[in-house]
Design a protein around this motif. Structure first.
Motif, PDB file in Angstrom:
ATOM      1  N   ASP A   1      34.652  49.423  39.254  1.00 19.29           N
ATOM      2  CA  ASP A   1      34.785  48.340  38.275  1.00 19.29           C
ATOM      3  C   ASP A   1      33.790  47.211  38.509  1.00 19.29           C
ATOM      4  O   ASP A   1      33.518  46.423  37.592  1.00 19.29           O
ATOM      5  CB  ASP A   1      36.209  47.770  38.318  1.00 19.29           C
ATOM      6  CG  ASP A   1      37.249  48.780  37.856  1.00 19.29           C
ATOM      7  OD1 ASP A   1      36.897  49.661  37.042  1.00 19.29           O
ATOM      8  OD2 ASP A   1      38.404  48.698  38.325  1.00 19.29           O
ATOM      9  N   PHE A   2      33.241  47.132  39.722  1.00 21.56           N
ATOM     10  CA  PHE A   2      32.262  46.102  40.037  1.00 21.56           C
ATOM     11  C   PHE A   2      31.050  46.756  40.697  1.00 21.56           C
ATOM     12  O   PHE A   2      30.832  46.652  41.904  1.00 21.56           O
ATOM     13  CB  PHE A   2      32.870  45.047  40.968  1.00 21.56           C
ATOM     14  CG  PHE A   2      34.013  44.283  40.358  1.00 21.56           C
ATOM     15  CD1 PHE A   2      33.787  43.144  39.607  1.00 21.56           C
ATOM     16  CD2 PHE A   2      35.321  44.728  40.529  1.00 21.56           C
ATOM     17  CE1 PHE A   2      34.841  42.443  39.039  1.00 21.56           C
ATOM     18  CE2 PHE A   2      36.383  44.036  39.969  1.00 21.56           C
ATOM     19  CZ  PHE A   2      36.140  42.894  39.209  1.00 21.56           C
ATOM     20  N   PRO A   3      30.249  47.490  39.907  1.00 21.22           N
ATOM     21  CA  PRO A   3      29.087  48.180  40.468  1.00 21.22           C
ATOM     22  C   PRO A   3      28.028  47.196  40.961  1.00 21.22           C
ATOM     23  O   PRO A   3      27.950  46.057  40.485  1.00 21.22           O
ATOM     24  CB  PRO A   3      28.576  48.999  39.279  1.00 21.22           C
ATOM     25  CG  PRO A   3      29.022  48.237  38.076  1.00 21.22           C
ATOM     26  CD  PRO A   3      30.353  47.658  38.448  1.00 21.22           C
ATOM     27  N   GLY A   4      27.246  47.646  41.915  1.00 21.10           N
ATOM     28  CA  GLY A   4      26.174  46.806  42.441  1.00 21.10           C
ATOM     29  C   GLY A   4      26.110  46.882  43.956  1.00 21.10           C
ATOM     30  O   GLY A   4      27.000  47.430  44.615  1.00 21.10           O
TER      31      GLY A   4
ATOM     32  N   MET B   1      39.643  43.180  47.294  1.00 21.28           N
ATOM     33  CA  MET B   1      39.911  44.381  46.505  1.00 21.28           C
ATOM     34  C   MET B   1      38.779  44.608  45.514  1.00 21.28           C
ATOM     35  O   MET B   1      38.300  45.741  45.337  1.00 21.28           O
ATOM     36  CB  MET B   1      41.249  44.242  45.766  1.00 21.28           C
ATOM     37  CG  MET B   1      42.473  44.321  46.654  1.00 21.28           C
ATOM     38  SD  MET B   1      42.839  46.015  47.222  1.00 21.28           S
ATOM     39  CE  MET B   1      43.491  46.725  45.702  1.00 21.28           C
ATOM     40  N   ASP B   2      38.328  43.532  44.873  1.00 17.54           N
ATOM     41  CA  ASP B   2      37.206  43.635  43.941  1.00 17.54           C
ATOM     42  C   ASP B   2      35.916  43.993  44.671  1.00 17.54           C
ATOM     43  O   ASP B   2      35.103  44.774  44.175  1.00 17.54           O
ATOM     44  CB  ASP B   2      37.014  42.308  43.194  1.00 17.54           C
ATOM     45  CG  ASP B   2      38.180  41.966  42.278  1.00 17.54           C
ATOM     46  OD1 ASP B   2      38.960  42.882  41.959  1.00 17.54           O
ATOM     47  OD2 ASP B   2      38.303  40.788  41.898  1.00 17.54           O
ATOM     48  N   PHE B   3      35.727  43.407  45.849  1.00 20.09           N
ATOM     49  CA  PHE B   3      34.504  43.647  46.622  1.00 20.09           C
ATOM     50  C   PHE B   3      34.350  45.127  46.966  1.00 20.09           C
ATOM     51  O   PHE B   3      33.248  45.676  46.922  1.00 20.09           O
ATOM     52  CB  PHE B   3      34.543  42.809  47.901  1.00 20.09           C
ATOM     53  CG  PHE B   3      33.263  42.811  48.690  1.00 20.09           C
ATOM     54  CD1 PHE B   3      32.289  41.859  48.454  1.00 20.09           C
ATOM     55  CD2 PHE B   3      33.037  43.766  49.681  1.00 20.09           C
ATOM     56  CE1 PHE B   3      31.101  41.854  49.185  1.00 20.09           C
ATOM     57  CE2 PHE B   3      31.862  43.770  50.410  1.00 20.09           C
ATOM     58  CZ  PHE B   3      30.886  42.810  50.166  1.00 20.09           C
TER      59      PHE B   3
ATOM     60  N   LYS C   1      33.744  38.757  33.839  1.00 20.47           N
ATOM     61  CA  LYS C   1      34.366  39.551  34.901  1.00 20.47           C
ATOM     62  C   LYS C   1      33.517  39.465  36.156  1.00 20.47           C
ATOM     63  O   LYS C   1      32.356  39.873  36.175  1.00 20.47           O
ATOM     64  CB  LYS C   1      34.497  41.005  34.441  1.00 20.47           C
ATOM     65  CG  LYS C   1      35.233  41.905  35.414  1.00 20.47           C
ATOM     66  CD  LYS C   1      35.349  43.318  34.853  1.00 20.47           C
ATOM     67  CE  LYS C   1      36.083  44.244  35.797  1.00 20.47           C
ATOM     68  NZ  LYS C   1      36.184  45.629  35.257  1.00 20.47           N
ATOM     69  N   HIS C   2      34.092  38.933  37.205  1.00 21.77           N
ATOM     70  CA  HIS C   2      33.367  38.794  38.457  1.00 21.77           C
ATOM     71  C   HIS C   2      34.314  39.020  39.636  1.00 21.77           C
ATOM     72  O   HIS C   2      35.534  38.888  39.494  1.00 21.77           O
ATOM     73  CB  HIS C   2      32.723  37.407  38.565  1.00 21.77           C
ATOM     74  CG  HIS C   2      33.704  36.270  38.480  1.00 21.77           C
ATOM     75  ND1 HIS C   2      34.478  35.864  39.551  1.00 21.77           N
ATOM     76  CD2 HIS C   2      34.048  35.448  37.455  1.00 21.77           C
ATOM     77  CE1 HIS C   2      35.234  34.858  39.197  1.00 21.77           C
ATOM     78  NE2 HIS C   2      35.008  34.574  37.920  1.00 21.77           N
TER      79      HIS C   2
END
Length: 367
Positions: free
Chosen positions: A167-170, A160-162, A154-155
């Motif tokens: 869902d995409f911690p960091g 939207m993901d950024f 998952k990357h």
């Protein structure tokens, strides 16, 4: 917008006609030869290395004119132009900035008398303007560290993901105001907020800046230089970052654990402009003419994976490389055309959308 789309459709079609790379011709027109110097505002890093290889070193060898490189600083250059003492001769600016620079009287008209008839006939009209000549095509992409987000797992794939920190911690790497256009700061925020691509323009500044403000606590590095993206990812200041396809490709080639997504990447181009009242105006025109030659642009594309603006350059590129450049048919289907007409539009107060966005961006980031 229509002209931009037409140009890239033409460029994409030309990719299929690419033939194996041929040696760069050394037949240099006498009108390009001379003496003295020309001062170029460099963006540094792998871009500068590619430009030295393809443009600057060969130009000095072939013409006798020295290219002096200084760090690109648009604010410094604009201020120096107002004082009548330009800090350097040639600037590399985003396509969306040109209208503002022209309105502010910061640039000279391009002297196309030094360009070959072949280059003038090949370069599309929107990249051969009165005050700026196109430099290269590139894409602002979402890149990430594969140690944090393995490519097979998952990357982040799109904006939207950024902007999805749940869902995409960091930590994120995001362009600072100086790169508001090149970095797609507002476009990325709106796409990250769910705005469909066909509804992106005109940009809703209120909505975009609200989304950016929401993400600010998760930004590990605000980036200005082109090399900041891969460096932030390598150093651990960011787990994902907006960056440029050529910079990420170069870092990955050197073994950096990086990857990028073309999905919702911005398809962009910039201009080389000549500072108003520069003392080296003639040499600047000669360098611009030299860099616009197809042979030189092909060498540049091989060095950094940015696309040429002179379509004849594709004749000198291997097909396998041409197919991976910004605007290639298989890539362009998932890309977003940046609308420079919108960025250069004047509002009721006479300021361009670029000027207004810059002012609002600086105000937000200095809170």
């Amino acid at each position: 917008m229509k002209a931009t789309t037409t140009y890239f459709a033409l460029s994409a079609a030309l990719l299929w006609a690419a033939v194996p790379f041929a040696a760069q011709s050394q037949d240099i027109a006498d009108n390009l030869k001379g003496s003295g110097e020309v001062v170029f505002g460099s963006l540094g890093g792998t871009l500068e290395a590619a430009e030295k290889k393809a443009f600057f070193d060969p130009f000095t060898r072939d013409t006798g004119i020295k290219v002096v490189l200084v760090a690109e600083d648009s604010a410094k250059l604009l201020a120096s132009v107002k004082l009548g003492q330009p800090a350097y001769d040639i600037a590399d600016i985003a396509g969306g900035q040109l209208a503002s620079w022209v309105a502010n009287g910061a640039v000279e008209k391009i002297d196309y008398s030094y360009f070959s008839k072949e280059s003038l006939a090949s370069i599309p009209d929107l990249l051969r303007t009165e005050f700026g000549v196109g430099n290269y095509t590139y894409s602002s992409v979402i890149a990430y560290n594969t140690k944090k987000f393995p490519e097979g797992g998952k990357h982040p794939k799109n904006w939207m993901d950024f902007y999805n920190v749940k869902d995409f911690p960091g930590k994120r790497g995001l362009s600072k105001c100086e790169k508001i256009v090149e970095g797609g700061l507002l476009e990325g925020a709106l796409l990250g907020d769910g705005v469909p691509v066909d509804k992106l323009y005109p940009l809703d500044m209120d909505r975009a800046f609200a989304k950016i403000k929401e993400l600010m606590p998760h930004v590990g590095r605000w980036m200005v230089a082109g090399g900041d993206g891969p460096q932030a990812l390598i150093d651990g200041e960011a787990d994902m970052a907006q960056s440029y396809n050529g910079r990420i490709a170069a870092a990955k080639k050197e073994g950096a654990p990086l990857a990028m997504s073309w999905d919702q990447s911005l398809l962009e181009y910039g201009y080389w402009v000549v500072a108003k009242n520069t003392p080296n105006k003639e040499n600047a025109a000669k360098l611009l003419a030299y860099m616009s030659r197809p042979e030189a642009q092909a060498v540049f594309a091989e060095a950094i994976s940015y696309g040429p603006v002179n379509p004849d350059a594709f004749k000198f590129l291997p097909k396998e490389l041409a197919e991976t450049l910004p605007g290639a048919p298989d890539l362009v289907k998932n890309q977003v055309f940046q609308n420079y007409e919108w960025w250069g539009t004047n509002g009721p107060d006479g300021r361009t959308n670029y000027d207004v966005a810059m002012e609002r961006c600086v105000a937000l980031l200095t809170q």
